[in-house]
Scaffold this motif. Structure first.
Motif, PDB file in Angstrom:
ATOM      1  N   SER A  98      70.027 -58.540  43.488  1.00 32.31           N
ATOM      2  CA  SER A  98      69.054 -58.970  42.481  1.00 32.31           C
ATOM      3  C   SER A  98      69.165 -58.175  41.202  1.00 32.31           C
ATOM      4  CB  SER A  98      67.643 -58.836  43.043  1.00 32.31           C
ATOM      5  OG  SER A  98      67.362 -57.476  43.354  1.00 32.31           O
ATOM      6  N   SER A  99      69.729 -56.967  41.311  1.00 35.09           N
ATOM      7  CA  SER A  99      69.817 -56.132  40.115  1.00 35.09           C
ATOM      8  C   SER A  99      70.847 -56.652  39.142  1.00 35.09           C
ATOM      9  CB  SER A  99      70.184 -54.695  40.517  1.00 35.09           C
ATOM     10  OG  SER A  99      71.522 -54.632  40.965  1.00 35.09           O
ATOM     11  N   HIS A 100      71.737 -57.544  39.594  1.00 38.33           N
ATOM     12  CA  HIS A 100      72.788 -58.039  38.718  1.00 38.33           C
ATOM     13  C   HIS A 100      72.458 -59.404  38.133  1.00 38.33           C
ATOM     14  CE1 HIS A 100      75.842 -54.917  39.379  1.00 38.33           C
ATOM     15  NE2 HIS A 100      75.243 -54.774  40.539  1.00 38.33           N
ATOM     16  N   HIS A 101      71.213 -59.806  38.216  1.00 34.70           N
ATOM     17  CA  HIS A 101      70.822 -61.077  37.606  1.00 34.70           C
ATOM     18  C   HIS A 101      70.732 -60.909  36.098  1.00 34.70           C
ATOM     19  CE1 HIS A 101      68.786 -64.804  36.723  1.00 34.70           C
ATOM     20  NE2 HIS A 101      67.860 -64.115  36.090  1.00 34.70           N
ATOM     21  N   THR A 102      71.334 -61.827  35.391  1.00 37.14           N
ATOM     22  CA  THR A 102      71.222 -61.810  33.939  1.00 37.14           C
ATOM     23  C   THR A 102      71.314 -63.233  33.434  1.00 37.14           C
ATOM     24  OG1 THR A 102      72.246 -61.069  31.868  1.00 37.14           O
ATOM     25  CG2 THR A 102      73.718 -61.404  33.725  1.00 37.14           C
ATOM     26  N   THR A 103      70.546 -63.524  32.411  1.00 43.03           N
ATOM     27  CA  THR A 103      70.576 -64.864  31.837  1.00 43.03           C
ATOM     28  C   THR A 103      71.611 -64.982  30.744  1.00 43.03           C
ATOM     29  OG1 THR A 103      68.838 -64.214  30.285  1.00 43.03           O
ATOM     30  CG2 THR A 103      68.150 -65.221  32.354  1.00 43.03           C
ATOM     31  N   GLY A 104      72.205 -63.883  30.304  1.00 44.36           N
ATOM     32  CA  GLY A 104      73.190 -63.920  29.237  1.00 44.36           C
ATOM     33  C   GLY A 104      74.580 -64.189  29.768  1.00 44.36           C
ATOM     34  N   PRO A 105      75.576 -64.335  28.878  1.00 50.45           N
ATOM     35  CA  PRO A 105      76.944 -64.577  29.316  1.00 50.45           C
ATOM     36  C   PRO A 105      77.510 -63.372  30.052  1.00 50.45           C
ATOM     37  CG  PRO A 105      76.847 -64.158  26.945  1.00 50.45           C
ATOM     38  CD  PRO A 105      75.435 -64.281  27.430  1.00 50.45           C
ATOM     39  N   LEU A 106      78.497 -63.637  30.904  1.00 49.59           N
ATOM     40  CA  LEU A 106      79.077 -62.578  31.714  1.00 49.59           C
ATOM     41  C   LEU A 106      79.684 -61.483  30.849  1.00 49.59           C
ATOM     42  CD1 LEU A 106      79.693 -61.748  34.636  1.00 49.59           C
ATOM     43  CD2 LEU A 106      81.893 -62.908  34.429  1.00 49.59           C
ATOM     44  N   ALA A 107      80.233 -61.850  29.700  1.00 48.98           N
ATOM     45  CA  ALA A 107      80.862 -60.859  28.837  1.00 48.98           C
ATOM     46  C   ALA A 107      79.865 -59.845  28.304  1.00 48.98           C
ATOM     47  CB  ALA A 107      81.568 -61.556  27.668  1.00 48.98           C
ATOM     48  N   ASP A 108      78.574 -60.193  28.305  1.00 55.84           N
ATOM     49  CA  ASP A 108      77.563 -59.275  27.783  1.00 55.84           C
ATOM     50  C   ASP A 108      77.045 -58.305  28.827  1.00 55.84           C
ATOM     51  OD1 ASP A 108      77.777 -60.460  25.356  1.00 55.84           O
ATOM     52  OD2 ASP A 108      76.095 -61.825  25.644  1.00 55.84           O
ATOM     53  N   ARG A 109      77.466 -58.467  30.086  1.00 58.80           N
ATOM     54  CA  ARG A 109      76.986 -57.562  31.127  1.00 58.80           C
ATOM     55  C   ARG A 109      77.556 -56.175  30.879  1.00 58.80           C
ATOM     56  NH1 ARG A 109      75.511 -60.164  36.114  1.00 58.80           N
ATOM     57  NH2 ARG A 109      76.334 -58.385  37.236  1.00 58.80           N
ATOM     58  N   ASP A 164      68.941 -55.204  29.494  1.00 61.23           N
ATOM     59  CA  ASP A 164      68.779 -54.425  28.275  1.00 61.23           C
ATOM     60  C   ASP A 164      67.755 -53.324  28.561  1.00 61.23           C
ATOM     61  OD1 ASP A 164      66.273 -55.668  28.268  1.00 61.23           O
ATOM     62  OD2 ASP A 164      66.855 -57.147  26.758  1.00 61.23           O
ATOM     63  N   LEU A 165      67.394 -52.572  27.521  1.00 61.17           N
ATOM     64  CA  LEU A 165      66.496 -51.441  27.735  1.00 61.17           C
ATOM     65  C   LEU A 165      65.138 -51.886  28.273  1.00 61.17           C
ATOM     66  CD1 LEU A 165      67.288 -49.251  24.591  1.00 61.17           C
ATOM     67  CD2 LEU A 165      67.835 -48.736  26.969  1.00 61.17           C
TER      68      LEU A 165
END
Length: 727
Positions: free
Chosen positions: A549-560, A515-516
């Motif tokens: 590492s830039s593609h790490h996210t704790t949210g669901p894949l659909a929110d990427r 996110d921002l």
């Protein structure tokens, strides 16, 4: 039976072999069976005629669907249709496994099939025996279905011809796997080898005989393309007998069986697929069905990949033809830019950047002329967005070249884009209204002055000479195209020697599921830690977004979120090179208008970022409190706007911060003694209590209130306060 005696009737032979006869005409939807076939279907042992529904009720539903597919395949290849079928009783239990072999024909006039065939019971092999492992049972069916599902998914995800070839090379078919694959594409009147996978033999010249083959060549793949029918060669003898001219090409590979299948999409043959086997393969109807299904999936994948590659080439050319070159080096400033199409689909979107020479010379006198730097993002990721981006870029160049100030350039551009979207048939009702975010900077290289107008775009960021990074808050208006009468206030800042400004679209911030807030922290870390030149910094920012590492996210894949990226960097080299270890001054400037009280919070945040390495947290809190008091006093007790200038000077051990708030009111503040219940009057009391030194200075128009704090390492205050204008 003695020699010379007449042969028994066909029916007697079939009865002796426990083999039944059946006839199926899809035009009449009737199935006729003899007594043995009826017995095998679990019916009374007498000849009878069944409807299709009655016959289907005796068979496993999955096997009935397989019969339809095998029949169509046999008609296309002029071969026998062979299939194993599970016979069910009235309770839905499997009572036996039978094998059906038939010769189908197709009646074009009635668009129907006619089949005459045999039915014979198959004994289930003992599990674990060679027969059990090779028999076509329900387990084999499940393995085949799983294989086809995985292969279809992998081929559907292939985005290029090279990826299709990699997937094809990795296919492991259940029960029989080729050790060599080749794909041929039809190009005009010739067949060309476009890719292959093999283990032996090797050599750079092996492909030459198979490139640009004339369709008349005596080769299985060319025959497949000419006729649209598959060619199966179970033995080397068959290959040599049918294709003696090209047999020497295949012989060195030492394979025992080959399958050549057409790659057909929408009735059009695109090429051929060869699967070679190191062991003999009989190519039973089940095996042919698998190969045919894979060939169809390969054809679809190659068709999609070819179309995608063509679109990417066209749209990449379109996008890059619209992006400018930065031109010659600007005396006094360095510029670097990057554009990366990271979105899906056509790989084209509305992100852009530009550098525009402006008319007239430097406002600071002689020297380099002024330039405009523009970065923006048109809503959408399609050809229409790219087209609007190109038109908007041309319009901005025209308005800038006419000599308009940044606010006027964006106002005119907003009116232009609003007219473009509402003026089209699709946009009359606003249903296809497109808007664009934009950041426009008029830069004077001689003095480092930057006049910034912003239309809904992310704020710029400044990396100071010592590596401190600040998000520079600027005044802004609505995105372009929403309101034709929108205003775009201008913010002026000074880019000090050794400082670098980052302008980017939101793709750099949010790509990779950020996110921002988290995206900005990632970018800030890259800016702070990078030690190279401007071009290397531009590459580091892009690589930092696309790295693992830039593609790490704790949210669901659909929110990427993935988006195009545009990056523009502007640097003003310092006296000792691009950066200096500790500059003479670290400064931030911020205006707070009467109508923008929320910018007091922005000022507090910027001050904390400016003092990120200040050794005393208590002094940082004190400075933030005093700034909040001083800005609020201006907004409450005057009708003027406030200008905040915050500076940090000196090296570690002898550092000093100076905070100054200026306004245009001539009313000088006075220290008061408020009572316990008073709601105001404590501003100067706090300044006197917390600051190491402070003062109020009248100006030609208005006044300035300032205070200073000294880092605890110094142990003593400097000899005298330092004027903000001193070097």
């Amino acid at each position: 039976m003695r020699t010379g005696e007449p042969l028994p009737a066909v029916g007697e032979v079939l009865t002796a072999l426990a083999t039944g006869l059946w006839h199926w005409d899809t035009a009449t939807e009737l199935v006729t069976v003899d007594a043995e076939a009826a017995r095998l279907l679990g019916l009374p042992a007498r000849a009878t005629t069944l409807t299709e529904a009655q016959a289907r009720a005796r068979l496993h539903p999955v096997d009935w669907n397989e019969i339809i597919g095998v029949v169509g395949l046999a008609v296309a290849e002029s071969t026998l249709a062979e299939v194993r079928i599970r016979v069910m009783d009235e309770q839905g239990r499997v009572i036996r496994l039978v094998r059906s072999r038939s010769k189908p024909s197709y009646d074009r006039a009635h668009q129907s099939f006619r089949l005459i065939g045999t039915l014979q019971e198959v004994t289930e092999p003992t599990p674990g025996t060679p027969a059990g492992r090779s028999a076509v049972t329900g387990d084999w069916r499940r393995s085949r279905e799983a294989f086809l599902l995985d292969a279809g998914r992998a081929l559907a995800e292939a985005r290029s011809t090279a990826e299709v070839l990699r997937v094809a090379a990795g296919l492991s078919m259940p029960g029989f796997s080729p050790d060599g694959l080749a794909l041929f594409a039809l190009e005009g009147d010739r067949l060309n080898l476009i890719g292959h996978h093999r283990e032996q033999p090797g050599g750079p010249g092996d492909d030459e005989p198979l490139t640009h083959l004339a369709l008349e060549t005596d080769y299985p793949a060319t025959e497949v393309v000419r006729t649209g029918r598959a060619v199966y060669l179970s033995t080397p003898e068959q290959y040599k007998a049918r294709y003696p001219v090209t047999w020497p090409i295949a012989e060195p590979f030492g394979r025992q069986s080959w399958a050549f299948l057409p790659l057909t999409v929408a009735g059009r043959t695109l090429g051929a697929w060869m699967a070679g086997f190191a062991y003999p393969v009989a190519f039973t109807p089940d095996e042919r069905a698998v190969l045919t299904t894979v060939a169809r999936m390969l054809a679809q994948a190659l068709s999609r990949a070819g179309a995608a590659e063509t679109e990417r080439a066209l749209t990449d050319g379109l996008q890059r033809s619209m992006l400018p070159t930065l031109g010659p080096r600007i005396p006094g400033m360095d510029v670097a830019a990057r554009y990366v199409p990271t979105g899906g689909g056509l790989q084209v979107g509305g992100d852009w950047y530009d550098m525009i020479p402006l008319p007239g010379g430097s406002r600071a006198g002689s020297g380099a002329g002024r330039i405009a730097l523009v970065i923006g993002d048109v809503q959408g990721h399609d050809v229409r967005a790219a087209g609007l981006m190109g038109q908007l870029r041309i319009a901005l160049r025209a308005y800038a070249s006419e000599g308009h100030r940044p606010d006027a350039v964006l106002s005119r551009a907003s009116r232009f884009l609003h007219g473009m979207t509402y003026g089209t048939p699709d946009g009359d009702d606003g249903s296809d209204l497109r808007f664009a975010t934009c950041l426009y900077i008029e830069a004077d290289p001689a003095g480092g002055t930057l006049d910034i107008a912003r239309a809904g775009h992310p704020d710029p960021a400044i990396r100071m000479a010592d590596g401190t990074v600040l998000s520079r808050a600027t005044a802004g208006g609505l995105p372009l195209g929403i309101d034709p009468d929108a205003d775009y206030p201008t913010t002026r800042i000074i880019l000090e020697p050794g400082e670098t400004m980052l302008l980017c679209t939101d793709g750099l911030i949010e790509t990779g599921g950020h996110d921002l807030e988290t995206g900005w922290q990632r970018i800030r870390t890259i800016l702070e830690e990078h030690k190279g030149d401007l071009e290397e910094l531009a590459d580091a920012l892009v690589q930092g977004v696309h790295g693992p590492s830039s593609h790490h996210t704790t949210g669901p894949l659909a929110d990427r979120r993935e988006d195009d990226i545009a990056v523009l960097l502007l640097s003003r080299p310092g006296p000792d090179g691009p950066t200096s270890p500790y500059p003479a001054v670290r400064r931030t400037v911020l205006s707070v208008a009467q109508a923008e009280p929320e910018r007091v919070g922005v000022a507090r945040q910027q001050l904390r970022e400016l003092l990120h390495d200040w050794p005393s947290a208590d002094q940082v809190d004190s400075a933030v409190l005093l700034v909040s008091e001083m800005l609020t006093n201006v907004l409450v007790h005057t009708d003027a706007d406030a200008l905040l200038i915050a500076e940090v000077r000196g090296e570690p051990g002898r550092r000093r911060m100076r905070i100054e708030v200026t306004d245009t009111s001539d009313d000088l503040p006075h220290k008061r003694s408020p009572g316990e219940l008073a709601s105001s009057g404590r501003g100067l009391v706090l300044v006197e209590l917390l600051a190491d030194s402070w003062g109020v200075e009248p100006r030609g128009e208005g006044k300035s209130i300032w205070f200073e704090l000294y880092a605890p390492e110094t142990g003593e205050a400097p000899d005298a306060p330092v004027s903000p204008d001193s070097p």
